[in-house]
Each structure stands twice: as structure tokens, then as C-alpha cells.
Design a protein around this motif. Structure first.
Motif, mmCIF file in Angstrom:
data_model
loop_
_atom_site.group_PDB
_atom_site.id
_atom_site.type_symbol
_atom_site.label_atom_id
_atom_site.label_comp_id
_atom_site.label_asym_id
_atom_site.label_seq_id
_atom_site.Cartn_x
_atom_site.Cartn_y
_atom_site.Cartn_z
ATOM 1 N N GLY A 37 0.812 -1.204 0.000
ATOM 2 C CA GLY A 37 0.000 0.000 0.000
ATOM 3 C C GLY A 37 0.849 1.260 0.000
ATOM 4 N N GLU A 38 1.943 1.238 0.757
ATOM 5 C CA GLU A 38 2.829 2.398 0.816
ATOM 6 C C GLU A 38 3.504 2.647 -0.525
ATOM 7 O OE1 GLU A 38 4.333 2.415 5.454
ATOM 8 O OE2 GLU A 38 5.222 0.985 4.055
ATOM 9 N N ALA A 39 3.945 1.568 -1.173
ATOM 10 C CA ALA A 39 4.600 1.713 -2.471
ATOM 11 C C ALA A 39 3.638 2.316 -3.500
ATOM 12 C CB ALA A 39 5.116 0.361 -2.952
ATOM 13 N N ALA A 40 2.373 1.901 -3.447
ATOM 14 C CA ALA A 40 1.379 2.465 -4.366
ATOM 15 C C ALA A 40 1.188 3.952 -4.104
ATOM 16 C CB ALA A 40 0.055 1.720 -4.226
ATOM 17 N N ALA A 41 1.214 4.330 -2.820
ATOM 18 C CA ALA A 41 1.025 5.731 -2.463
ATOM 19 C C ALA A 41 2.206 6.590 -2.891
ATOM 20 C CB ALA A 41 0.794 5.855 -0.960
ATOM 21 N N VAL A 42 3.414 6.130 -2.607
ATOM 22 C CA VAL A 42 4.590 6.923 -2.962
ATOM 23 C C VAL A 42 4.715 7.044 -4.482
ATOM 24 C CG1 VAL A 42 6.388 5.136 -3.075
ATOM 25 C CG2 VAL A 42 6.956 7.393 -2.181
ATOM 26 N N GLY A 43 4.166 6.075 -5.182
ATOM 27 C CA GLY A 43 4.149 6.164 -6.637
ATOM 28 C C GLY A 43 3.368 7.365 -7.139
ATOM 29 N N GLU A 44 2.363 7.787 -6.371
ATOM 30 C CA GLU A 44 1.598 8.979 -6.751
ATOM 31 C C GLU A 44 2.447 10.237 -6.626
ATOM 32 O OE1 GLU A 44 -1.249 8.964 -8.174
ATOM 33 O OE2 GLU A 44 -1.771 6.855 -7.865
ATOM 34 N N PHE A 45 3.284 10.300 -5.589
ATOM 35 C CA PHE A 45 4.207 11.427 -5.468
ATOM 36 C C PHE A 45 5.185 11.448 -6.646
ATOM 37 C CE2 PHE A 45 4.035 11.942 -0.555
ATOM 38 C CZ PHE A 45 3.024 12.879 -0.675
ATOM 39 N N ALA A 46 5.739 10.276 -6.944
ATOM 40 C CA ALA A 46 6.711 10.198 -8.028
ATOM 41 C C ALA A 46 6.088 10.625 -9.361
ATOM 42 C CB ALA A 46 7.256 8.769 -8.133
ATOM 43 N N LYS A 47 4.868 10.170 -9.610
ATOM 44 C CA LYS A 47 4.188 10.516 -10.862
ATOM 45 C C LYS A 47 3.976 12.027 -10.974
ATOM 46 C CE LYS A 47 0.588 8.016 -11.544
ATOM 47 N NZ LYS A 47 -0.816 7.532 -11.425
ATOM 48 N N ALA A 48 3.530 12.636 -9.863
ATOM 49 C CA ALA A 48 3.273 14.072 -9.881
ATOM 50 C C ALA A 48 4.564 14.864 -10.073
ATOM 51 C CB ALA A 48 2.582 14.492 -8.579
ATOM 52 N N PHE A 49 5.644 14.427 -9.419
ATOM 53 C CA PHE A 49 6.906 15.151 -9.543
ATOM 54 C C PHE A 49 7.503 14.968 -10.934
ATOM 55 C CE2 PHE A 49 11.625 15.356 -8.700
ATOM 56 C CZ PHE A 49 11.672 16.740 -8.552
ATOM 57 N N ASP A 50 7.430 13.765 -11.476
ATOM 58 C CA ASP A 50 7.960 13.521 -12.821
ATOM 59 C C ASP A 50 7.243 14.385 -13.863
ATOM 60 O OD1 ASP A 50 9.653 11.702 -11.677
ATOM 61 O OD2 ASP A 50 8.732 9.924 -12.586
ATOM 62 N N ALA A 51 5.981 14.719 -13.598
ATOM 63 C CA ALA A 51 5.218 15.552 -14.531
ATOM 64 C C ALA A 51 5.761 16.975 -14.609
ATOM 65 C CB ALA A 51 3.743 15.578 -14.127
ATOM 66 N N THR A 52 6.602 17.375 -13.660
ATOM 67 C CA THR A 52 7.219 18.707 -13.705
ATOM 68 C C THR A 52 8.418 18.740 -14.639
ATOM 69 O OG1 THR A 52 8.789 18.342 -11.876
ATOM 70 C CG2 THR A 52 6.552 19.056 -11.295
ATOM 71 N N GLY A 53 8.820 17.588 -15.167
ATOM 72 C CA GLY A 53 9.991 17.503 -16.015
ATOM 73 C C GLY A 53 11.218 17.022 -15.283
ATOM 74 N N ASN A 54 11.120 16.936 -13.975
ATOM 75 C CA ASN A 54 12.185 16.378 -13.154
ATOM 76 C C ASN A 54 11.936 14.879 -12.981
ATOM 77 O OD1 ASN A 54 13.640 18.968 -12.229
ATOM 78 N ND2 ASN A 54 11.501 19.402 -11.716
ATOM 79 N N HIS A 55 12.784 14.231 -12.176
ATOM 80 C CA HIS A 55 12.600 12.793 -11.985
ATOM 81 C C HIS A 55 12.810 12.416 -10.529
ATOM 82 C CE1 HIS A 55 12.534 8.520 -12.605
ATOM 83 N NE2 HIS A 55 13.786 8.377 -12.180
ATOM 84 N N PRO A 310 22.394 24.865 -8.217
ATOM 85 C CA PRO A 310 21.173 25.625 -8.523
ATOM 86 C C PRO A 310 20.073 24.788 -9.159
ATOM 87 C CG PRO A 310 23.126 26.861 -9.181
ATOM 88 C CD PRO A 310 23.599 25.483 -8.821
ATOM 89 N N ASP A 311 20.437 23.837 -10.017
ATOM 90 C CA ASP A 311 19.416 23.017 -10.684
ATOM 91 C C ASP A 311 18.733 22.078 -9.685
ATOM 92 O OD1 ASP A 311 19.730 24.002 -13.378
ATOM 93 O OD2 ASP A 311 21.644 22.959 -13.401
ATOM 94 N N LEU A 312 19.525 21.497 -8.792
ATOM 95 C CA LEU A 312 18.938 20.637 -7.774
ATOM 96 C C LEU A 312 18.100 21.444 -6.791
ATOM 97 C CD1 LEU A 312 21.922 18.216 -7.024
ATOM 98 C CD2 LEU A 312 19.848 17.719 -8.324
ATOM 99 N N GLU A 313 18.548 22.640 -6.474
ATOM 100 C CA GLU A 313 17.770 23.497 -5.577
ATOM 101 C C GLU A 313 16.419 23.854 -6.203
ATOM 102 O OE1 GLU A 313 20.339 26.793 -4.889
ATOM 103 O OE2 GLU A 313 21.427 25.811 -3.240
ATOM 104 N N LYS A 314 16.424 24.125 -7.499
ATOM 105 C CA LYS A 314 15.168 24.425 -8.193
ATOM 106 C C LYS A 314 14.245 23.208 -8.170
ATOM 107 C CE LYS A 314 13.203 25.847 -12.625
ATOM 108 N NZ LYS A 314 13.480 26.148 -14.060
ATOM 109 N N ALA A 315 14.819 22.036 -8.400
ATOM 110 C CA ALA A 315 14.005 20.817 -8.380
ATOM 111 C C ALA A 315 13.467 20.546 -6.983
ATOM 112 C CB ALA A 315 14.839 19.632 -8.870
ATOM 113 N N GLN A 316 14.256 20.803 -5.957
ATOM 114 C CA GLN A 316 13.767 20.662 -4.573
ATOM 115 C C GLN A 316 12.540 21.545 -4.350
ATOM 116 O OE1 GLN A 316 17.305 21.731 -2.327
ATOM 117 N NE2 GLN A 316 17.461 19.646 -1.499
ATOM 118 N N ALA A 317 12.619 22.794 -4.819
ATOM 119 C CA ALA A 317 11.499 23.731 -4.645
ATOM 120 C C ALA A 317 10.259 23.239 -5.375
ATOM 121 C CB ALA A 317 11.895 25.122 -5.150
ATOM 122 N N GLU A 318 10.445 22.686 -6.571
ATOM 123 C CA GLU A 318 9.304 22.158 -7.325
ATOM 124 C C GLU A 318 8.698 20.947 -6.635
ATOM 125 O OE1 GLU A 318 11.184 21.639 -11.146
ATOM 126 O OE2 GLU A 318 10.394 23.551 -11.877
#
Length: 412
Positions: A37-55, A310-318
Motif C-alpha cells: 500500500g505504501e509503495a502504491a502511495a509513494v508512486g503517486e508522489f513520483a508521478k506528480a513530480f515527474d510531470a514537472t519535467g524532473n525525476h 542551482p538546478d537541484l535546488e530548483k528541483a527541490q522547490a518544485e
């Protein structure tokens, strides 16, 4: 700063160049969400973050939270920080903040309006030190639930209990039928969590707060808390034979009707959901053990180590902003079984148990989580006590209570 030691993991952060565009980043995210169940949930975070162009580069730790925290701290203090990491709400990151190793994300919180949406506000307060915000709260997890298998009780010809006392009373019938009365994993955090649920529900709120918030050793040694230790002894008797380690293995026994019940946080709902079990049909959920309907306002938050890129800092903010977006909050929490930190989103799709939790939250029937009131050092001492108590049936409730009072007397 108190050093926590553990093996170091190699850093996996990298920067991926995007032709003609600003660089996006691979962000290594450490957490201890590894059940189905936890893996399915964290997958939602990953999907949303990947949609920003980051990974989202997942770095899950398959072990207890305290071990995961030690490894994360070792990574950061050893100069090999990840991009983001999960801790519980509360005081677990105090030393890292004081050492200047965690990023101040106050500007992100203000830009996103977290002070207007996070509910209860104590969750944001738990991320705040000296007026600055250092973490993004992502959910409300409450420990105070008793999960009961309708099949197990039907198999022995009794009604599913509606209170803790009713459960204790019918436990012998389950045992006689070869059904484990109470499923408890043999990890100290689970045993301490069980005790804290008894503390939160079987005595008045002022007693709970006197012990954990005020660190009143006299109250900890008193008659009210003695009742809690008597209930803990009942739980120890009911859990004999529960030779499991992980909490989700214990949940599986309830799902399959091989155990009568489990005291566990609402993250257990993720396992019920994954198994296709339906609340109110296959299982029942009793907030506050059916005695005192109250929820703890614990949960999870993400912190962001200071990085010189700077690029990682920007991704952290996103990532920080993405975690609290409405769609992300809905998708993650429906999978996780937790309540959202936003008070302005539609959760009509939530099951009957989550609806109970939402109602209690709306009514303000909440308590602070123990992680918000005591330090990790004190928690570790309490964990050691209950590991011994549950392992040694000869240890009397009175002896355990005396040790508990000593721990509270020196709590910070």
C-alpha cells in the motif's frame, strides 16, 4: 549535535540536460515506505513530480523508521546528502536544522499559501523552528485505530466488538478456535505505538498531556497510568503467538481472518485497499478503540538538505510545492489511508474509515503526536522498555510503569 551512525549509501543525484531548455534534475528521495500500500502511495508522489519535467529517484529503505533515520542522518552529516527525505512530524530533525544542514523553505511555503490551507496548523508549526519553515507536511497519520476482521469473529459465532473491553472479553474464544486474537509485529516501535494508543484513549486527555507534554513523572507513576499498563498486559496476553516482524504482515492476518484485530495507524488502510477488502463489510475500524474517539495529528513530512547546485535546488522547490498540490494530496492519501494536510480538497471518494477520520478532524477531536512532544532519545528509551515488556511475560505492569516514570522524569 548528537551523531547517529549507519552505513553510507552512495549518492544517486544527477542533473539531466534538456536540449534548449533549463536543466531538470534527478532527485534522490529517501523514505521507509515499502509495503504494498505504501509503495502504491509513494508512486503517486513520483508521478506528480515527474510531470514537472524532473525525476523522482526512489531510495526506499526496507526497515524500521528509526534505522532509516539513522542512515539518512549519516548521509547528510557525512557530506553525501540526498535531494529530499521523509521524517515524521515533530522533533526528529531538530539537530540537523540547528547544524544548518537543512534548507529553509519558508519562501516556498509562503508562495504556495500553506498557512491558509494546512489543517490543523500544528502540522506546519511542527515544521517551523525560530519562525522559519523547514519541511513540507504531506499527511495526517493517526495511530488510534483498532482494525477488526469480521470473518474472524463470525467464525467463532460472536458479534464483532465495538470497544476495546469487548475485544478483550472475546479474545479467549478466538484463541480456542486457533485464531490469533491480537496481531502485533515484534518491533519495538509497534509495541510502543500500541501502548501510546491505550494512553490516548483509556485515560483523560489531561493525563496523556501531563505525561508526554509536561513530562510529569508523578502522573506517569500514578493510578490513571496504572490502568493503561493493565490494558497493556491484556494486549501482551492477546498477542502471544504473534511471531511476526513487520506491521503489514500483522495486517495481512486481519485481512485473511487469521487474527481478530490489530492496533495500528491508519496506514493499515492501504493494505486493506490493496487486498480489495471493504470497510464495513470485510473489516471494521474503531477510532479511539471505540472508547475515546480521538486522533493523533502525527504523520509524515519531507525535508530538503542544503545542496550547492542551482538546478537541484530548483528541483527541490518544485518537489516541495508539488507535494501539497490538491490533486497530489488526493491521490496520495487515498492510497496511503492517511488524511490530507489540506483542508480544502474533495475526498468524497474516501472509504468509510477515512470518512470517520475526516469527521473527527473536522470536529477538532485531535491530540498531538508523541513525536511532537518528546525527543527521539526519549522515544528510543520507551521503545526499549516495551520491547522488554512484550517479550517477557514475567515483567509485571507495576515494574514496567516504574521504569516508564523514570524515563518521563528525564525526558526532554
Amino acid at each position: 549535535m548528537k551523531a547517529l551512525h549507519g552505513m553510507l549509501l552512495g549518492s544517486t543525484m544527477s542533473v539531466a540536460a534538456m536540449a534548449g531548455m533549463a536543466q531538470a534534475a534527478d532527485i534522490e528521495v529517501m523514505h521507509w515506505w515499502t509495503s504494498g500500500g505504501e509503495a502504491a502511495a509513494v508512486g503517486e508522489f513520483a508521478k506528480a513530480f515527474d510531470a514537472t519535467g524532473n525525476h523522482w529517484k526512489d531510495a526506499a529503505f526496507a526497515g524500521p523508521g528509526e534505522q532509516a533515520r539513522a542512515i539518512m542522518v549519516s548521509r547528510i552529516t557525512g557530506g553525501d546528502p540526498m535531494g529530499a527525505f521523509q521524517f515524521n512530524h515533530g522533533r526528529q530533525a531538530e539537530d540537523l536544522i540547528e547544524a544548518g544542514l537543512l534548507r529553509d523553505i519558508t519562501d516556498i511555503a509562503k508562495a504556495e499559501g500553506w498557512d491558509q490551507m494546512v489543517n490543523p496548523q500544528s502540522l506546519l508549526a511542527g515544521c517551523t523552528k525560530d519562525g522559519r519553515i523547514y519541511c513540507a507536511p504531506v499527511n495526517i497519520h493517526s495511530w488510534q485505530w483498532l482494525w477488526l476482521s469480521n470473518k474472524a469473529f463470525a467464525d467463532v459465532g460472536v458479534q464483532t466488538p465495538t470497544t476495546w473491553d469487548e475485544f478483550v472479553a472475546v479474545a479467549p474464544k478466538l484463541r480456542e478456535a486457533g485464531i490469533q486474537p491480537l496481531a502485533v509485529g515484534q518491533q519495538s516501535w509497534q509495541q510502543t505505538g500500541l501502548f501510546n494508543v491505550l494512553m490516548a484513549t483509556l485515560v483523560p486527555e489531561e493525563v496523556f498531556l501531563s505525561v508526554y507534554q509536561d513530562h510529569d513523572a508523578d502522573v506517569a507513576a500514578g493510578a490513571d497510568v496504572a490502568k493503561v499498563f493493565k490494558a497493556a498486559a491484556d494486549a501482551r496476553e492477546m498477542s502471544q503467538g504473534s511471531n511476526l516482524q513487520s506491521w503489514n504482515e500483522a495486517t495481512a492476518l486481519v485481512i485473511n481472518g487469521k487474527a481478530g484485530g490489530q492496533i495500528m495507524g491508519d496506514w493499515a488502510q492501504g493494505e486493506f485497499s490493496l487486498a480489495g477488502a471493504k470497510a464495513g463489510e470485510d473489516y471494521e475500524c474503531l477510532p479511539g478503540l471505540g472508547v475515546t474517539e480521538v486522533l493523533g495529528t502525527g504523520g509524515d513530512a519531507f525535508y530538503f538538505p542544503v545542496l550547492d547546485d542551482p538546478d537541484l535546488e530548483k528541483a527541490q522547490a518544485e518537489l516541495a510545492a508539488t507535494l501539497l498540490k490538491p490533486e497530489t494530496q488526493v491521490n496520495f492519501n487515498l492510497r496511503k489511508g492517511s488524511l490530507p494536510v489540506r483542508g480544502d480538497i474533495d475526498l468524497s471518494a474516501a472509504n468509510a474509515c477515512m470518512q470517520k477520520g475526516l469527521k473527527l478532524l473536522a470536529e477538532g477531536k485531535v491530540l498531538p503526536d508523541t513525536n511532537q512532544l518528546i525527543t527521539p532519545d526519549t522515544t528510543s528509551q520507551i521503545n526499549d522498555l516495551f520491547a522488554e515488556f512484550f517479550a517477557d511475560a514475567s515483567m509485571t505492569p507495576e515494574a514496567a510503569q516504574a521504569q516508564f516514570a523514570d524515563i518521563i522524569a528525564s525526558a526532554e
